[in-house]
Design an enzyme around this catalytic site. Structure first.
Site, PDB file in Angstrom:
ATOM      1  NE  ARG A  15      -3.961  15.762  44.443  1.00 34.62           N
ATOM      2  CZ  ARG A  15      -3.998  15.242  45.658  1.00 34.62           C
ATOM      3  NH1 ARG A  15      -3.955  16.040  46.714  1.00 34.62           N
ATOM      4  NH2 ARG A  15      -4.057  13.942  45.834  1.00 34.62           N
ATOM      5  CE1 TYR A 386      29.281   6.444  11.166  1.00 31.88           C
ATOM      6  CE2 TYR A 386      28.935   8.817  10.985  1.00 31.88           C
ATOM      7  CZ  TYR A 386      28.446   7.507  10.907  1.00 31.88           C
ATOM      8  OH  TYR A 386      27.136   7.293  10.579  1.00 31.88           O
TER       9      TYR A 386
HETATM   10  C1  UD1 Z   1      -4.190   9.539  50.939  1.00 29.88           C
HETATM   11  C2  UD1 Z   1      -5.130   9.309  52.131  1.00 29.88           C
HETATM   12  C3  UD1 Z   1      -4.956  10.452  53.133  1.00 29.88           C
HETATM   13  C4  UD1 Z   1      -3.505  10.502  53.586  1.00 29.88           C
HETATM   14  C5  UD1 Z   1      -2.552  10.604  52.388  1.00 29.88           C
HETATM   15  C6  UD1 Z   1      -1.130  10.422  52.834  1.00 29.88           C
HETATM   16  C7  UD1 Z   1      -7.073   8.164  51.210  1.00 29.88           C
HETATM   17  C8  UD1 Z   1      -8.490   8.284  50.810  1.00 29.88           C
HETATM   18  N1  UD1 Z   1      -6.494   9.267  51.670  1.00 29.88           N
HETATM   19  O1  UD1 Z   1      -4.604  10.766  50.338  1.00 29.88           O
HETATM   20  O2  UD1 Z   1      -5.795  10.234  54.265  1.00 29.88           O
HETATM   21  O3  UD1 Z   1      -3.340  11.613  54.438  1.00 29.88           O
HETATM   22  O4  UD1 Z   1      -2.834   9.574  51.407  1.00 29.88           O
HETATM   23  O5  UD1 Z   1      -0.223  10.614  51.807  1.00 29.88           O
HETATM   24  O6  UD1 Z   1      -6.528   7.093  51.159  1.00 29.88           O
HETATM   25  N2  UD1 Z   1      -4.063   5.008  44.440  1.00 29.88           N
HETATM   26  C9  UD1 Z   1      -4.345   3.810  43.801  1.00 29.88           C
HETATM   27  N3  UD1 Z   1      -5.595   3.615  43.300  1.00 29.88           N
HETATM   28  C10 UD1 Z   1      -6.580   4.557  43.391  1.00 29.88           C
HETATM   29  C11 UD1 Z   1      -6.282   5.777  44.053  1.00 29.88           C
HETATM   30  C12 UD1 Z   1      -5.015   5.965  44.572  1.00 29.88           C
HETATM   31  O7  UD1 Z   1      -3.494   2.943  43.687  1.00 29.88           O
HETATM   32  O8  UD1 Z   1      -7.698   4.295  42.899  1.00 29.88           O
HETATM   33  C13 UD1 Z   1      -2.685   5.215  44.953  1.00 29.88           C
HETATM   34  C14 UD1 Z   1      -1.986   6.427  44.365  1.00 29.88           C
HETATM   35  O9  UD1 Z   1      -1.207   6.071  43.227  1.00 29.88           O
HETATM   36  C15 UD1 Z   1      -1.117   6.915  45.504  1.00 29.88           C
HETATM   37  C16 UD1 Z   1      -1.817   6.413  46.746  1.00 29.88           C
HETATM   38  O10 UD1 Z   1      -2.768   5.459  46.337  1.00 29.88           O
HETATM   39  O11 UD1 Z   1       0.178   6.386  45.462  1.00 29.88           O
HETATM   40  C17 UD1 Z   1      -2.531   7.549  47.484  1.00 29.88           C
HETATM   41  O12 UD1 Z   1      -3.443   8.181  46.606  1.00 29.88           O
HETATM   42  P1  UD1 Z   1      -3.597   9.756  46.574  1.00 29.88           P
HETATM   43  O13 UD1 Z   1      -4.658  10.093  45.598  1.00 29.88           O
HETATM   44  O14 UD1 Z   1      -2.295  10.396  46.447  1.00 29.88           O
HETATM   45  O15 UD1 Z   1      -4.185   9.974  48.032  1.00 29.88           O
HETATM   46  P2  UD1 Z   1      -4.114  11.296  48.897  1.00 29.88           P
HETATM   47  O16 UD1 Z   1      -5.148  12.235  48.436  1.00 29.88           O
HETATM   48  O17 UD1 Z   1      -2.723  11.780  48.980  1.00 29.88           O
HETATM   49 CA    CA Z   2      -0.841  11.276  47.996  1.00 29.69          CA
END
Ligand code: UD1
Ligand code: CA
Length: 465
Positions: A15, A386
Site C-alpha cells: 500500500r 581546488y
Molecule cells: C496486522 C494484523 C492486524 C492488526 C495490524 C496492526 C495480521 C494478519 N493482521 O495487519 O490484525 O490490526 O497488523 O498494525 O497479522 N510481515 C512479515 N511477513 C509477512 C507479512 C507481514 O514480516 O509475510 C510484517 C510486515 O512487514 C509488517 C507486519 O508484519 O511489519 C504487519 O504486516 P501488515 O501487512 O502491515 O499487517 P496489517 O494488515 O497491518
Molecule cells: Ca500494518
C-alpha cells in the site's frame, strides 16, 4: 523473566506503492523499524529477532549499527503467522514479545504495561487493543457474551455485523509464552489471501482453553503505517510529541506547526525557534539561541546564545557561544566556528576552523582553511582551495585583515597581523605584519571622458543625416 522479541518486518508494504521496503521509510529522519528496535531495547531482551524479506539486504545494511539484532529471512511472504513460525528456532524458552515493524510510535512504557498485565494475570497470550473509529484495515477483536476474547477477524474479512459489533482493534503487539509457538502450525492458510494470519492464533489458544486477554492501549501509539497518508499522520504525531516535550523544557516555538525536530536533537532553555525550521540528526542547540525562519541544522552543535539568521543551512558543524550566522549562510560539514564570530550573508564554509571574534560578513568562501582569532575577512574573499585535482589548505593567522575581493590561492599562509590589500590575488605566503598588495598600478587619464562624449556626439550626427 526470559524475554525474546520478534519484530515482523518482511512485508512488502504494497500500500506504500514504493520501491523502498516499508520499514525503511523514514519518520523524523529515522527508518520506521528503528523505533520498534529502540522501544524494545530498554526491556533488555535476551534475544531480538527481526524477520526480513522484502529488501532484506537493504534493511540489514541500514540497521547494521544495531549489532545485537538477529535477522531471519522469510523467503516467501506468506503472512504474519508464517513470519513468526520461522523465527521459532532462534527463540529461547520464556516469553516472546511480537510486534510489527511498521508501528513507530509505540513506547517502552506501553510495552511494559502489557508485560506486567501478562505476568500478573498469568496469561498464555496477551495482546494490545485500541479503539479508534476513524480508521480501518485493522483486525477486530471478537468477544463472546461474557466478554472473553474468542478470535480476531481481519477488517477485510469481517461481515457488516461484525464490523458494527466489534470496534476493539488489534494493535499487532503480542506477548506469549513459548508454549504458544507450538500452536503456530495449526494456523490454516486464509482462503481469500493465501496468507497465514498470526491473528488466527487467538482462536486456537482460546479453543485450547488457555488463558488469554487483550488490553486497551493508547491509540496514538498503536497505529501503524500502511500508506503514505499514514506515514504523514504518524510523522506529524511524533513531531508534535517531540515539540511538546521541548516546550515543556523551556523552549519557545513561534509556530510549532512548521518546525521539525528529530528525536535525538536536544535544545537548551529559552531558545527561540522560528517557523519553517528543521533541527535534524543529533544536533545539540544551546541555551538562549535564536533560530530564525527557513533554517536547517543537521548534526551540529550550537553553544550558548548563538543566533542563526534566516535561510541558513548548517551541516555537521560546531558553533561557539555568542556567534551570529546568516542570513543565507551555508556551513558545510566540518566547519568549526569559534565564539563571537560573525558569518554573514552568502558566506560558505567547508572543513574550516574559524577563531573567536573573527568576522566574514559578506559573500565569501572559506574552504579547507584555518583562520585565527579576530581576523577580518572582507566581502568577496575566496580561498581558492581546488586546482581541479587536489584540495589545498589556507592558513590565516590571528589579527589578519583581508581586503575585499581577494583570492587566496592555496596552499598559502597569511602571517599574524598581516594586511592583504583589496582586490589581491595572493599566491605566495605573506609574512607576519606585512602588507600584501597585488594589483596593476592605477592610471588616471585626464579629460578622457569629455573627449569620448565629443566623438560619440559627432558620430550620431552623421547617422541622422
Ligand atoms: C496486522 C494484523 C492486524 C492488526 C495490524 C496492526 C495480521 C494478519 N493482521 O495487519 O490484525 O490490526 O497488523 O498494525 O497479522 N510481515 C512479515 N511477513 C509477512 C507479512 C507481514 O514480516 O509475510 C510484517 C510486515 O512487514 C509488517 C507486519 O508484519 O511489519 C504487519 O504486516 P501488515 O501487512 O502491515 O499487517 P496489517 O494488515 O497491518
Ligand atoms: Ca500494518
Amino acid at each position: 523473566m526470559n524475554l525474546n522479541v520478534v519484530i515482523l518486518a518482511a512485508g512488502r508494504g504494497k500500500r506504500m506503492n514504493s520501491l523502498v521496503p516499508k520499514v525503511l521509510h523514514e519518520v523524523s529522519g529515522r527508518p520506521m523499524l528503528q523505533y520498534a528496535v529502540d522501544a524494545v531495547k530498554t526491556l533488555k531482551p535476551q534475544k531480538t529477532v527481526v524477520i526480513i524479506g522484502n529488501g532484506a539486504e537493504a534493511v540489514k545494511k541500514r540497521m547494521k549499527a544495531e549489532d545485537h539484532l538477529s535477522f531471519v529471512i522469510q523467503k516467501k511472504l506468506l503472512g504474519t503467522g508464517d513470519a513468526l513460525a520461522i523465527a521459532r528456532k532462534e527463540l529461547k524458552k520464556g516469553s516472546v514479545l511480537v510486534l510489527n515493524g511498521d508501528c513507530p510510535l509505540i513506547t517502552t512504557g506501553t510495552l511494559k504495561m502489557l508485560l506486567n498485565k501478562h505476568k500478573s494475570d498469568q496469561n498464555m497470550l496477551s495482546f494490545l487493543s485500541f479503539v479508534d473509529n476513524s480508521i480501518s484495515g485493522y483486525g477486530r477483536i471478537v468477544r463472546n457474551e461474557n466478554g472473553s476474547v474468542v478470535r480476531i477477524v481481519e477488517d477485510k474479512h469481517a461481515t457488516p455485523i461484525e464490523k458494527k459489533r466489534f470496534n476493539e482493534l488489534n494493535g499487532g503487539v503480542y506477548i506469549m509464552e513459548t508454549e504458544v509457538l507450538g500452536y503456530l502450525n495449526k494456523i490454516r492458510k486464509n482462503s481469500f489471501s493465501g496468507e497465514y494470519y498470526l491473528t488466527d492464533i487467538v482462536d486456537i489458544v482460546a479453543k485450547a482453553g488457555k488463558k488469554l486477554e487483550a488490553y486497551n492501549g493508547p491509540p496514538e501509539e498503536i497505529r501503524g503505517v500502511n500508506t503514505r497518508e499514514e506515514l504523514f499522520k504518524i510523522s506529524d504525531m511524533l513531531r508534535k510529541r517531540i515539540i511538546a516535550k521541548w516546550m515543556g523544557k523551556g523552549v519557545t516555538f513561534i509556530d510549532p506547526d512548521t518546525s521539525f525536530v528529530h528525536p535525538l536533537v536536544s535544545i537548551g532553555k529559552d531558545t527561540i525557534i522560528y517557523p519553517n525550521t528543521y533541527l535534524e540528526g543529533s544536533s545539540k542547540i544551546g541555551n538562549n539561541c535564536i533560530v530564525y525562519p527557513g533554517t536547517r541544522i543537521n548534526n551540529s552543535i550550537l553553544g550558548v546564545g548563538v543566533i542563526i539568521k534566516d535561510n541558513t543551512v548548517i551541516e555537521e558543524s560546531r558553533i561557539g557561544g555568542g556567534t551570529v550566522i546568516g542570513p543565507f549562510a551555508h556551513l558545510r560539514p566540518h566547519s568549526t566556528i569559534g565564539r563571537n564570530v560573525k558569518i554573514g550573508n552568502f558566506v560558505e564554509t567547508k572543513k574550516s576552523s574559524i577563531g573567536d571574534g573573527t568576522k566574514a560578513s559578506h559573500l565569501t568562501y572559506l574552504g579547507d582553511a584555518v583562520v585565527g582569532r579576530n581576523v577580518n575577512i572582507g566581502a568577496g574573499t575566496i580561498t581558492c582551495n581546488y586546482d581541479g585535482e587536489n584540495k589545498f589548505n589556507t592558513i590565516i593567522e590571528s589579527d589578519v585583515f583581508i581586503g575585499s575581493d581577494s583570492q587566496l590561492v592555496a596552499p598559502v599562509k597569511i602571517g599574524k597581523g598581516a594586511y592583504v590589500a583589496a582586490g589581491a590575488t595572493i599566491t605566495k605566503n605573506v609574512p607576519a605584519g606585512s602588507l600584501a598588495i597585488s594589483r596593476t598600478k592605477q592610471q588616471n587619464l585626464k579629460g578622457w571622458a569629455e573627449r569620448k562624449r565629443k566623438v560619440q556626439k559627432s558620430r550620431s550626427a552623421i547617422v541622422r543625416k
